[in-house]
Design a protein around this motif. Structure first.
Motif, PDB file in Angstrom:
ATOM      1  N   LEU A 121       0.837  -1.198   0.000  1.00 12.28           N
ATOM      2  CA  LEU A 121       0.000   0.000   0.000  1.00 12.28           C
ATOM      3  C   LEU A 121       0.875   1.253   0.000  1.00 12.28           C
ATOM      4  CD1 LEU A 121      -2.611  -1.205   2.659  1.00 12.28           C
ATOM      5  CD2 LEU A 121      -2.921  -1.082   0.166  1.00 12.28           C
ATOM      6  N   GLU A 122       0.602   2.141  -0.973  1.00 14.28           N
ATOM      7  CA  GLU A 122       1.443   3.326  -1.105  1.00 14.28           C
ATOM      8  C   GLU A 122       0.741   4.592  -0.669  1.00 14.28           C
ATOM      9  OE1 GLU A 122       3.395   4.333  -4.662  1.00 14.28           O
ATOM     10  OE2 GLU A 122       4.506   2.451  -4.725  1.00 14.28           O
ATOM     11  N   LEU A 123       1.541   5.568  -0.299  1.00 14.70           N
ATOM     12  CA  LEU A 123       0.980   6.895  -0.021  1.00 14.70           C
ATOM     13  C   LEU A 123       0.417   7.442  -1.335  1.00 14.70           C
ATOM     14  CD1 LEU A 123       0.526   9.377   1.722  1.00 14.70           C
ATOM     15  CD2 LEU A 123       2.874  10.080   1.282  1.00 14.70           C
ATOM     16  N   ASP A 124      -0.822   7.918  -1.290  1.00 14.59           N
ATOM     17  CA  ASP A 124      -1.489   8.335  -2.524  1.00 14.59           C
ATOM     18  C   ASP A 124      -1.497   9.852  -2.712  1.00 14.59           C
ATOM     19  OD1 ASP A 124      -3.204   9.031  -0.516  1.00 14.59           O
ATOM     20  OD2 ASP A 124      -4.778   7.609  -1.030  1.00 14.59           O
ATOM     21  N   LEU A 125      -0.786  10.584  -1.846  1.00 13.83           N
ATOM     22  CA  LEU A 125      -0.769  12.044  -1.934  1.00 13.83           C
ATOM     23  C   LEU A 125       0.661  12.534  -2.141  1.00 13.83           C
ATOM     24  CD1 LEU A 125      -3.051  12.750   1.140  1.00 13.83           C
ATOM     25  CD2 LEU A 125      -3.611  13.430  -1.210  1.00 13.83           C
ATOM     26  N   ASP A 126       0.793  13.774  -2.647  1.00 15.84           N
ATOM     27  CA  ASP A 126       2.126  14.348  -2.828  1.00 15.84           C
ATOM     28  C   ASP A 126       2.631  14.955  -1.531  1.00 15.84           C
ATOM     29  OD1 ASP A 126       1.748  13.730  -5.448  1.00 15.84           O
ATOM     30  OD2 ASP A 126       0.928  15.720  -5.948  1.00 15.84           O
ATOM     31  N   ARG A 127       1.717  15.060  -0.570  1.00 16.80           N
ATOM     32  CA  ARG A 127       2.066  15.789   0.630  1.00 16.80           C
ATOM     33  C   ARG A 127       1.350  15.152   1.815  1.00 16.80           C
ATOM     34  NH1 ARG A 127       2.409  22.007   0.620  1.00 16.80           N
ATOM     35  NH2 ARG A 127       2.048  22.528   2.754  1.00 16.80           N
ATOM     36  N   PHE A 128       2.086  14.943   2.893  1.00 15.40           N
ATOM     37  CA  PHE A 128       1.478  14.336   4.079  1.00 15.40           C
ATOM     38  C   PHE A 128       1.909  15.137   5.309  1.00 15.40           C
ATOM     39  CE2 PHE A 128       0.766  11.384   7.520  1.00 15.40           C
ATOM     40  CZ  PHE A 128      -0.408  10.738   7.151  1.00 15.40           C
ATOM     41  N   MET A 129       0.920  15.632   6.037  1.00 17.24           N
ATOM     42  CA  MET A 129       1.225  16.548   7.151  1.00 17.24           C
ATOM     43  C   MET A 129       0.745  16.003   8.490  1.00 17.24           C
ATOM     44  SD  MET A 129      -0.062  20.002   5.218  1.00 17.24           S
ATOM     45  CE  MET A 129      -1.432  19.242   4.369  1.00 17.24           C
ATOM     46  N   ILE A 130       1.547  16.269   9.512  1.00 16.54           N
ATOM     47  CA  ILE A 130       1.166  15.973  10.896  1.00 16.54           C
ATOM     48  C   ILE A 130       1.200  17.297  11.647  1.00 16.54           C
ATOM     49  CG2 ILE A 130       2.014  14.948  13.052  1.00 16.54           C
ATOM     50  CD1 ILE A 130       2.915  12.536  11.477  1.00 16.54           C
ATOM     51  N   VAL A 131       0.135  17.600  12.376  1.00 20.42           N
ATOM     52  CA  VAL A 131       0.102  18.835  13.167  1.00 20.42           C
ATOM     53  C   VAL A 131      -0.114  18.459  14.634  1.00 20.42           C
ATOM     54  CG1 VAL A 131      -1.149  20.980  13.616  1.00 20.42           C
ATOM     55  CG2 VAL A 131      -0.831  20.191  11.258  1.00 20.42           C
ATOM     56  N   ALA A 132       0.664  19.045  15.536  1.00 19.43           N
ATOM     57  CA  ALA A 132       0.525  18.735  16.957  1.00 19.43           C
ATOM     58  C   ALA A 132      -0.206  19.854  17.681  1.00 19.43           C
ATOM     59  CB  ALA A 132       1.905  18.554  17.587  1.00 19.43           C
ATOM     60  N   THR A 133      -1.180  19.471  18.510  1.00 17.83           N
ATOM     61  CA  THR A 133      -1.885  20.467  19.308  1.00 17.83           C
ATOM     62  C   THR A 133      -1.982  20.004  20.765  1.00 17.83           C
ATOM     63  OG1 THR A 133      -3.997  21.601  19.671  1.00 17.83           O
ATOM     64  CG2 THR A 133      -4.103  19.489  18.571  1.00 17.83           C
ATOM     65  N   GLY A 134      -1.908  20.973  21.668  1.00 17.26           N
ATOM     66  CA  GLY A 134      -1.934  20.651  23.099  1.00 17.26           C
ATOM     67  C   GLY A 134      -3.326  20.349  23.636  1.00 17.26           C
ATOM     68  N   ASP A 135      -4.350  20.789  22.912  1.00 20.93           N
ATOM     69  CA  ASP A 135      -5.724  20.548  23.382  1.00 20.93           C
ATOM     70  C   ASP A 135      -6.402  19.557  22.463  1.00 20.93           C
ATOM     71  OD1 ASP A 135      -6.128  22.815  25.498  1.00 20.93           O
ATOM     72  OD2 ASP A 135      -5.194  23.783  23.774  1.00 20.93           O
ATOM     73  N   PHE A 136      -6.530  18.332  22.892  1.00 16.01           N
ATOM     74  CA  PHE A 136      -7.078  17.307  22.025  1.00 16.01           C
ATOM     75  C   PHE A 136      -7.783  16.252  22.858  1.00 16.01           C
ATOM     76  CE2 PHE A 136      -6.722  14.343  18.305  1.00 16.01           C
ATOM     77  CZ  PHE A 136      -7.244  15.214  17.376  1.00 16.01           C
ATOM     78  N   ASN A 137      -8.962  15.845  22.408  1.00 16.26           N
ATOM     79  CA  ASN A 137      -9.737  14.898  23.220  1.00 16.26           C
ATOM     80  C   ASN A 137      -9.133  13.506  23.279  1.00 16.26           C
ATOM     81  OD1 ASN A 137     -11.587  16.785  23.963  1.00 16.26           O
ATOM     82  ND2 ASN A 137     -13.176  16.139  22.526  1.00 16.26           N
ATOM     83  N   MET A 138      -8.492  13.077  22.184  1.00 12.81           N
ATOM     84  CA  MET A 138      -7.914  11.732  22.253  1.00 12.81           C
ATOM     85  C   MET A 138      -6.474  11.754  21.774  1.00 12.81           C
ATOM     86  SD  MET A 138     -10.193  12.220  19.656  1.00 12.81           S
ATOM     87  CE  MET A 138      -9.733  12.360  17.947  1.00 12.81           C
ATOM     88  N   GLY A 139      -6.012  10.675  21.173  1.00 12.34           N
ATOM     89  CA  GLY A 139      -4.600  10.582  20.808  1.00 12.34           C
ATOM     90  C   GLY A 139      -4.256  11.324  19.514  1.00 12.34           C
ATOM     91  N   ALA A 140      -5.007  11.047  18.466  1.00 11.58           N
ATOM     92  CA  ALA A 140      -4.701  11.644  17.183  1.00 11.58           C
ATOM     93  C   ALA A 140      -5.832  11.366  16.210  1.00 11.58           C
ATOM     94  CB  ALA A 140      -3.391  11.078  16.621  1.00 11.58           C
ATOM     95  N   MET A 141      -5.763  11.999  15.030  1.00 11.21           N
ATOM     96  CA  MET A 141      -6.855  11.861  14.075  1.00 11.21           C
ATOM     97  C   MET A 141      -6.316  11.779  12.651  1.00 11.21           C
ATOM     98  SD  MET A 141     -10.071  11.632  13.549  1.00 11.21           S
ATOM     99  CE  MET A 141     -10.607  11.330  11.867  1.00 11.21           C
ATOM    100  N   GLU A 142      -6.858  10.818  11.901  1.00  9.98           N
ATOM    101  CA  GLU A 142      -6.322  10.454  10.587  1.00  9.98           C
ATOM    102  C   GLU A 142      -6.860  11.263   9.413  1.00  9.98           C
ATOM    103  OE1 GLU A 142      -8.429   8.498  12.458  1.00  9.98           O
ATOM    104  OE2 GLU A 142      -9.859   7.426  11.194  1.00  9.98           O
ATOM    105  N   ASN A 143      -7.279  12.525   9.603  1.00 11.99           N
ATOM    106  CA  ASN A 143      -7.786  13.344   8.496  1.00 11.99           C
ATOM    107  C   ASN A 143      -6.922  13.179   7.247  1.00 11.99           C
ATOM    108  OD1 ASN A 143      -9.372  14.777  10.616  1.00 11.99           O
ATOM    109  ND2 ASN A 143      -7.336  15.526  11.147  1.00 11.99           N
TER     110      ASN A 143
END
Ligand code: B3K
Ligand code: ZN
Length: 875
Positions: free
Chosen positions: A242-264
């Motif tokens: 399985l390959e990455l299907d986008l030219d760009r992949f971003m991770i953003v960190a925030t201090g206020d978050f209800n759970m661990g992370a989100m796969e948008n």
């Protein structure tokens, strides 16, 4: 509140082809313009357009260019309906929202001055009106406009196609996501952030831009997340093609978050806890968590995003599968077979400490639930971890290659679709030409099955008969259960400690074989067994069940020394320990003298000093079952007795294995530069376990060691372990150390969380002390990580103080659940679950617990989230 049923599913009345969103971002008053092209769904008999909206103000509504009058649509609560709409529709919707007032952290909100979104499960409707359900997949174009100085970075899903300046110091960015997606995968970020970035070559030769975005001052903590992302991309290419299907992949960190992370899609948003790390501030466990969660969210790009869920009852379709994938990833990253086993043992521990209790309590539900009030309450250990076990069982039954074939067929059939758990099961069955009909019960029946095993050895025939039977306790709404299809991996260990080659029906089956238990009771016959063996059953924890077998101490000691399956080797030690812990707990309650036998201590000594075993495995083998695991095994729970029994065993180990513990402490130092590789992690774990036991012993040497380690350590793993040992042993130096620790890390939010957590879970911290800590200037209920560190840890990880006989712990719980509910219902409902098992406690405690539950449930103004949890607990 309304219960929603899986059986009531109906297809959406209209499908959405394109979504164009325009945002004028302002913390107090954000204007959202939404232009949708829709068409009637041939698969639906419904003719009305149905859109959801929550906590937003409708400003304008136009259909095919014409403003709709008040009589042309209906708005009841959160549902907007437009009857008599034509076949093809362009809807233009303008709404207003107030991100700065959004303390629920669902939808569009402000975190430390930055705009962040969280849409899963139903947060998109808090941004605009939309058919906010996962089976409506569309193409999105997003225009962001905001003040350039305050929000220099404007991000959304997919590719950046345009950017530029606007009047009044504002600027814009336009993003286009080429893939169909459900609304829950939408995201935007408008913020003052900086990034670490890198170009990365994909398997097919394309280059992708990888970015990790954090607040200024945190760029020294992004390396590990970036490395983990690259490893994840490689691993998915190699293991699943399985390959990455986008030219760009971003991770953003925030201090206020209800759970661990989100796969948008293309824009993963993370809790800082799962991004930021360097040796000074993060522990080994933090590093491991980052690798696992970065992997998990990345793997969702295929399992969740390209193929998504038809409805939220199917949540485990993406979550169980993606947890399984991240577990396999972590195992492969360690590489060695004992490393993998240690990883597996951790999974078993989580399952037993958290999922088995859930499956036996008032919130028990199948991996694919049949009903819910609030979907956010169903992001559970059952859907995630038991769901992962269910996926793992396919691999156990079909083999790695068979599993891969099933995955390939799943993508071939369903790429770009929103499907059900049954579709996944069918792909596995069809690709392997297997009948997996009965396997469906893992999705539909709640509860932890009990497998009972009996062995008979026939001396004359040199044969072993292994009889396996299964049953499953009743759960809410499911009084009777049908037999499951259970893979039971089995080996037979000979007197010399070696595996006996297995022969069934004259077929050689290696030294471990997977028996398939499908009936209520089945007998399996092994021939050519020269002597009576000790059975090693459920190797590698081949199914999420409770295994009952009447092992003698002698059998267990034999397995603990020899089992070739490391998970069962560990398991034998856990059984030895659990037996003693249960007996000692009774002794404490009865006021009898406490004694621990030499046999147990000798077994521990042997494992501790066995250099042929890796340090990581030895640490696992010496770790006692948790207090909550012991509680699950007792009929009437006395938390204090359990604690005292466990403490007694800890201090006995500390006293009686003192020399060996000291030796292990010295032998497992990790001098030189800190590195979070598996071997060093294992050494630190064993060393710090030794430190903990020594600090629990009755002399002061362990304490002195902990003090020295605290002062001299150059990494957070060793610092935190030493501080924890001091605090938990109530050492005189604990206060000084706590103060020093705080002063040093005051500016590191994630470390301050550790500081609160350590105190919250210490048996020396009572309700009054927690209340004091809540007055600390660094404490706030508004930040979920902070609330979890102090309030949750007290209620969920400090059983002695939480369950004090006067009920003051429960009164505190009720107060905090209610306070939190007014701010953030999702998080409040998590805290509410601290009372799940209230019926199992001693009667006096039960009465107080019931009263606290009733107090919360009596509140008129309560979120559906908390209402569902407390009313089910009381039912
Ligand atoms: N899918 C998200 C969880 C969303 C939770 C919403 N209450 C994270 C994950 O499992 O990857
Ligand atoms: Zn997930």
């Amino acid at each position: 509140p309304l219960t929603i049923y899986r059986k009531d599913y109906t297809a959406p009345s209209y499908l959405v082809d394109t979504v164009e969103l325009g945002f004028d971002l302002d913390p107090a008053r954000t204007i959202v313009a939404n232009r949708l092209t829709m068409r009637r769904n041939p698969a639906s008999a419904q003719r009305e357009i149905e859109l959801y909206g929550e906590d937003i103000e409708l400003v304008a509504l136009r259909l095919n260019g014409k403003a709709l009058g008040k009589r042309e649509y209906r708005l009841d609560g959160n549902l907007l309906r437009i009857p008599n709409a034509p076949e093809e529709v362009t809807l233009e919707i303008e709404t207003l929202c107030a991100p700065e007032k959004n303390t629920a952290l669902s939808g569009l909100y402000v975190s430390n001055g930055n705009f962040i979104t969280q849409c899963e499960a139903e947060g998109f409707r808090r941004i605009t009106f939309f058919p906010d359900r996962p089976d409506v997949m569309a193409k999105y174009t997003v225009m962001l406009r905001a003040d350039k100085e305050r929000y220099p970075v404007l991000l959304s899903n997919g590719n950046l196609v345009d950017e530029g300046m606007l009047p009044d110091g504002r600027h814009y960015a336009k993003w286009e996501d080429p893939f169909l997606k459900p609304s829950y995968l939408f995201a935007l970020v408008a913020a003052k952030l900086v990034c670490q970035e890198e170009k990365f070559k994909l398997a097919d030769g394309r280059e992708a831009l990888l970015q990790v975005w954090v607040e200024e001052g945190n760029l020294d903590k992004t390396d590990y997340a970036m490395q983990s992302l690259k490893k994840s991309i490689r691993w998915d290419e190699e293991r699943f093609g399985l390959e990455l299907d986008l030219d760009r992949f971003m991770i953003v960190a925030t201090g206020d978050f209800n759970m661990g992370a989100m796969e948008n899609k293309g824009l993963n948003i993370f809790n800082t806890k799962y991004v930021l790390a360097n040796p000074r501030v993060a522990t080994d466990i933090d590093f491991q968590g980052i690798e696992a969660v970065v992997g998990h969210e990345y793997f969702h790009n295929w399992t969740g995003n390209r193929v998504t869920c038809r409805d939220w009852f199917q949540l485990s379709l993406k979550e169980g599968l993606t947890v399984f994938r991240d577990q396999e990833f972590s195992g492969d990253m360690i590489g060695t077979s004992t490393g993998r086993a240690v990883n597996r043992i951790d999974q078993v521990r989580t399952l037993r400490a958290a999922q088995f209790p859930e499956d036996a309590g008032p919130m028990a539900h199948p991996v694919r639930p049949d009903s819910f009030v609030e979907i956010n309450n169903f992001y559970t250990v059952t859907v995630y971890e038991k769901g992962a076990e269910v996926v793992r069982m396919y691999q156990t039954l079909l083999g790695r290659e068979g599993f891969r074939k099933g995955m390939d067929l799943y993508f071939e059939r369903h790429d770009g679709q929103a499907v059900e758990c049954d579709d996944f099961r069918r792909a596995m069955a069809d690709a392997n030409d297997r009948n997996l009909d009965q396997f469906e019960r893992w999705y539909s029946q709640a509860g932890t099955p009990v497998v009972r095993a009996q062995m008979r050895y026939d001396e004359q025939q040199h044969a072993v008969e292994l009889t396996l039977s299964q049953s499953c306790p009743a759960t809410p709404g499911q009084p009777e259960k049908l037999p499951f299809h259970i893979p039971v991996a089995v080996g037979l260990v000979g007197r010399d400690g070696r595996d006996i080659p297995l022969v069934i029906d004259d077929q050689e089956r290696g030294t471990t074989t997977v028996l398939e238990l499908t009936g209520a009771e089945q007998t399996f016959r092994f021939t050519s067994v020269p002597q009576q063996p000790v059975p090693s059953i459920l190797r590698d924890f081949s199914a999420p069940v409770v295994l009952e077998y009447d092992y003698s101490d002698e059998d267990l000691l034999h397995l603990f020394s020899h089992d070739s399956d490391p998970v069962n080797r560990w398991e034998a030690g856990q059984r030895l320990a659990m037996e003693r812990l249960l007996r000692l707990t009774e002794d404490v309650t009865a006021g009898s003298r406490l004694q621990l036998d030499d046999t147990f201590i000798e077994a521990m000594r042997k494992v501790l000093t066995d250099e042929s075993l890796g340090p990581a495995f030895r640490e696992q083998a010496l770790l006692l079952p948790t207090e909550s695991m012991i509680a699950e095994q007792t009929d009437v729970v006395h938390p204090l007795s359990i604690h005292m029994a466990r403490q007694f065993v800890r201090s006995s180990i500390g006293n009686r294995l003192r020399a060996e513990l000291l030796a292990a402490y010295d032998a497992n130092q990790t001098p030189g530069q800190y590195s979070p590789d598996a071997e060093s992690i294992g050494k630190r774990a064993l060393k710090n376990l030794a430190l903990g036991y020594l600090a629990a012993a009755s002399d002061d040497e362990g304490i002195a060691l902990a003090e020295r380690q605290f002062d001299e350590a150059d990494n957070m793993t060793d610092r935190a372990a030493a501080l924890g040992a001091l605090v938990h042993a109530r050492a005189p130096a604990a206060q000084r150390a706590l103060q020093g620790f705080y002063d040093e890390f005051e500016k590191e939010a994630l470390v301050v969380d550790k500081w609160f957590a350590m105190q919250a879970s210490s048996p020396s911290t009572d309700v009054a002390a927690v209340r004091e800590l809540m007055k600390h200037p660094a404490f706030t209920m508004k930040n979920p990580n902070r609330a979890r560190s102090l309030v949750f840890n007290f209620c969920m990880a400090n059983p002695v103080q939480f369950h004090v006989p006067d009920g003051s712990g429960y009164a505190f719980w009720a107060e905090q659940v209610m306070a939190l509910d007014a701010l953030n219902p999702q998080v409040a409902a998590r805290l509410a679950r601290a009372m799940d098992r209230w019926r199992r406690y001693a009667p006096a405690l039960q009465a107080h617990m019931k009263q606290a539950l009733k107090q919360v449930n009596g509140l008129k103004k309560l979120s559906n989230d908390v209402r569902e949890v407390v009313s089910k607990a009381l039912a």
